[in-house]
Design a protein around this motif. Structure first.
Motif, PDB file in Angstrom:
ATOM      1  N   PRO A  83     -14.940  26.721  21.374  1.00 32.81           N
ATOM      2  CA  PRO A  83     -14.165  27.066  22.576  1.00 32.81           C
ATOM      3  C   PRO A  83     -13.160  26.001  22.991  1.00 32.81           C
ATOM      4  N   ILE A  84     -13.491  24.733  22.767  1.00 38.78           N
ATOM      5  CA  ILE A  84     -12.559  23.678  23.141  1.00 38.78           C
ATOM      6  C   ILE A  84     -11.264  23.790  22.337  1.00 38.78           C
ATOM      7  N   LYS A  85     -11.359  24.221  21.084  1.00 38.85           N
ATOM      8  CA  LYS A  85     -10.146  24.396  20.287  1.00 38.85           C
ATOM      9  C   LYS A  85      -9.300  25.541  20.820  1.00 38.85           C
ATOM     10  N   LEU A  86      -9.947  26.613  21.267  1.00 39.05           N
ATOM     11  CA  LEU A  86      -9.208  27.713  21.888  1.00 39.05           C
ATOM     12  C   LEU A  86      -8.587  27.266  23.200  1.00 39.05           C
ATOM     13  N   LEU A  87      -9.336  26.485  23.963  1.00 38.00           N
ATOM     14  CA  LEU A  87      -8.831  25.978  25.234  1.00 38.00           C
ATOM     15  C   LEU A  87      -7.623  25.070  25.019  1.00 38.00           C
ATOM     16  N   ALA A  88      -7.720  24.172  24.045  1.00 35.48           N
ATOM     17  CA  ALA A  88      -6.605  23.269  23.748  1.00 35.48           C
ATOM     18  C   ALA A  88      -5.393  24.051  23.251  1.00 35.48           C
ATOM     19  N   ALA A  89      -5.635  25.072  22.430  1.00 40.67           N
ATOM     20  CA  ALA A  89      -4.532  25.888  21.915  1.00 40.67           C
ATOM     21  C   ALA A  89      -3.840  26.629  23.046  1.00 40.67           C
ATOM     22  N   LEU A  90      -4.620  27.165  23.973  1.00 46.07           N
ATOM     23  CA  LEU A  90      -4.033  27.878  25.111  1.00 46.07           C
ATOM     24  C   LEU A  90      -3.175  26.951  25.955  1.00 46.07           C
ATOM     25  N   ALA A  91      -3.710  25.747  26.253  1.00 52.59           N
ATOM     26  CA  ALA A  91      -2.967  24.802  27.087  1.00 52.59           C
ATOM     27  C   ALA A  91      -1.669  24.372  26.404  1.00 52.59           C
ATOM     28  N   THR A  92      -1.739  24.083  25.110  1.00 52.94           N
ATOM     29  CA  THR A  92      -0.550  23.615  24.381  1.00 52.94           C
ATOM     30  C   THR A  92       0.468  24.724  24.196  1.00 52.94           C
ATOM     31  N   TYR A  93       0.007  25.894  23.759  1.00 55.88           N
ATOM     32  CA  TYR A  93       0.943  26.994  23.474  1.00 55.88           C
ATOM     33  C   TYR A  93       1.649  27.443  24.747  1.00 55.88           C
ATOM     34  N   THR A  94       0.900  27.522  25.846  1.00 54.57           N
ATOM     35  CA  THR A  94       1.497  27.953  27.118  1.00 54.57           C
ATOM     36  C   THR A  94       2.538  26.959  27.599  1.00 54.57           C
ATOM     37  N   ALA A  95       2.302  25.665  27.338  1.00 52.17           N
ATOM     38  CA  ALA A  95       3.235  24.629  27.796  1.00 52.17           C
ATOM     39  C   ALA A  95       4.598  24.737  27.127  1.00 52.17           C
ATOM     40  N   GLY A  96       4.636  25.236  25.893  1.00 57.47           N
ATOM     41  CA  GLY A  96       5.904  25.385  25.188  1.00 57.47           C
ATOM     42  C   GLY A  96       6.422  24.114  24.554  1.00 57.47           C
ATOM     43  N   HIS A  97       5.596  23.079  24.524  1.00 63.66           N
ATOM     44  CA  HIS A  97       5.972  21.828  23.865  1.00 63.66           C
ATOM     45  C   HIS A  97       4.706  21.074  23.496  1.00 63.66           C
TER      46      HIS A  97
END
Length: 518
Positions: free
Chosen positions: A299-313
């Motif tokens: 889940p932490i990898k999904l959480l990190a992916a969500l935070a990074t992808y949403t940020a756009g950078h």
């Protein structure tokens, strides 16, 4: 009883914590679990990363000295169960056991190598760690050679293609030092190819295709080889990784974790965009609960992916920018919840308390760049709120802060909301005191914190005892620690208190079972 948190509870075994307050020190075996699951990268607000690393390494060594076989088995079990988002701590601990343990422990550690080092990158990490502790004796050479010989030739070819060099090590280095006797003619061909990097008869088709990829001159040729031989991204020369047709071919057979890791790159290359076929495919895969389960995607990898992808950078200055596809943001949000499906609720009344003090904004959870303890706590809080029926959510630091938390909220919205909450010192007794003062009936308190409590006039354990005494409710306390700092506010002598490390797919059910009284 009322003891300020900057003093120990009389008669207890409390010790000074890093914030200046007093907590219970976790024992070495609990510390081993914390290190294996959370690591030490990024440190905490009060302790520098290097100091945490030394403290945890010392605890690991004490476990190895006390019961080496138990330590090795614990390392292997936590690694195999995918409880940790990163495997590096397990590899480091296994290297310590292989170098510093008794003869029996060293033998068991080397025998456990395939259980912990499951891919080439893991093997190179282990080699880098272990060489710092010991020389290349016969046992280590035999273990490294056995790792290669145990691989199916086609699987080994994929390892040679995908994980060519890490930590200054290559497969050529590993084979040169271990010089294994090939297990088959196919292994012999692979070893010869690694040693000489030239055409060798008897190579698996996938490795021959890799050689062809290095020589291809058009993106169409690259895509054709990828499709025909299910080649991974690592096999593709860098100059072709900005072409959407190349990524389209890669996406067709891309493993789920690799897909999540490359979402930003595929968006930047123009493959993933609103209403595109590729975006629909990504969303379908993220929505497939069985695929998620089989991938063991933490889940932490999904959480990190969500935070990074949403940020756009990206977090690095050279990581580039992209415009997120809203459908993929929604799919990542849903995938995070789906990773926790089938959790049976406790059916109890729960006060869910998020520590939002200054220390929760420092450091990284499990070495994930940009993922602070505050963000991780918000994510786990939302999972708990969506699982349990009767949840009262609050936020606290050195005072109570209102927190509206709905199970229907999006994860990224909750993370932004908690990031905006003012913070101060840490008083982990506040949730129990608040419930007592406001007449809140609770069967359990779940505190999401880094355990660096110091600011209150009464210890959390005393506050819980007061709540139990005045309400007549045998309330429980579960403390979920987000960093590996060696302290807990849960009294180890109280069976109604539970100390939990980080969060993975096992944690919500563990909390539910504890609260329900299983």
């Amino acid at each position: 009883m009322r003891t300020p948190q900057d003093q120990p509870i009389p008669g207890s075994a409390q010790v000074p914590n890093s914030a200046g307050g007093f907590s219970w020190a976790v024992d070495d075996w609990e510390r081993l679990d914390r290190f294996l699951i959370l690591g030490t990268e990024g440190g905490s607000y009060y302790v520098r990363p290097a100091a945490l690393a030394r403290e945890n390494a010392a605890a690991v060594l004490r476990c190895i000295a006390q019961d080496g076989p138990r330590a090795v088995e614990r390392i292997a079990l936590i690694s195999e169960a995918a409880r940790a988002p990163r495997n590096d701590p397990a590899l480091f601990a296994l290297a310590l056991a292989a170098a510093m343990g008794s003869a029996e422990t060293r033998s068991l550690a080397l025998a456990a190598l395939p259980r912990v080092a499951r891919i080439g990158t893991h093997l190179f990490h282990f080699m880098a760690y272990v060489e710092g502790f010991r020389g290349w004796g016969r046992g280590l050479r035999r273990a490294i050679g056995a790792w290669y010989n145990a691989q199916d030739p086609d699987d080994l070819a994929l390892q040679l293609i995908k994980y060519r060099r890490r930590d200054g090590w290559s497969h050529r280095d590993a084979l040169r030092l271990s010089h294994p006797v090939p297990a088959s003619s196919a292994h012999q061909a692979l070893y010869r190819w690694v040693a000489h990097q030239e055409d060798v008869e008897g190579l698996p088709e996938r490795l021959s295709a890799f050689v062809g990829l290095q020589r291809a001159e058009t993106p169409e040729a690259i895509a054709g080889l990828i499709t025909a031989h299910r080649m991974p991204r690592e096999a593709v020369p860098t100059r072709w990784l900005d072409r959407p047709e190349v990524w389209e071919a890669l996406l067709a057979a891309m493993p789920l974790e690799a897909m999540v890791r490359n979402l930003a790159t595929m968006t930047r290359a123009g493959l993933l965009r609103p209403l595109s076929t590729a975006s629909r495919l990504v969303c379908e895969r993220l929505g497939d609960a069985e695929r998620l389960r089989q991938a063991h995607l933490h889940p932490i990898k999904l959480l990190a992916a969500l935070a990074t992808y949403t940020a756009g950078h990206g977090v690095r200055s050279n990581a580039g920018e992209w415009v997120p596809d809203p459908s993929i943001v929604d799919a990542l949000d849903g995938a995070f919840y789906r990773a926790f499906e089938n959790v049976a609720p406790s059916g109890k009344r729960i006060v869910l308390a998020l520590d939002v003090s200054a220390s929760m904004d420092s450091g990284q959870v499990a070495g994930v760049a940009g993922l602070t303890p505050r963000m991780a706590a918000a994510a786990l809080a939302l999972v708990t709120a969506s699982t349990e029926r009767e949840v009262t959510a609050i936020a606290f630091s050195d005072r109570m802060v209102p927190l509206a938390l709905s199970a229907r909220e999006r994860l990224d919205d909750v993370m932004r909301a908690t990031a905006a909450i003012p913070f101060g010192g840490t008083d982990c007794a506040l949730p129990m005191l608040w419930a007592l003062e406001n007449g809140v009936e609770a069967d359990a308190f779940v505190i999401l914190t880094d355990s660096e409590t110091w600011a209150g006039e009464i210890h959390p354990a005393e506050a819980l005892a007061r709540y139990r005494e005045r309400t007549g409710i045998p309330a429980k306390l579960a403390v979920v620690g987000m960093v590996s700092n060696g302290f807990s506010i849960a009294d180890p002598a109280d069976p109604g208190m539970l100390d939990v490390v980080g969060f993975d797919t096992a944690v919500p059910q563990l909390l539910s079972d504890f609260i329900a009284g299983w």
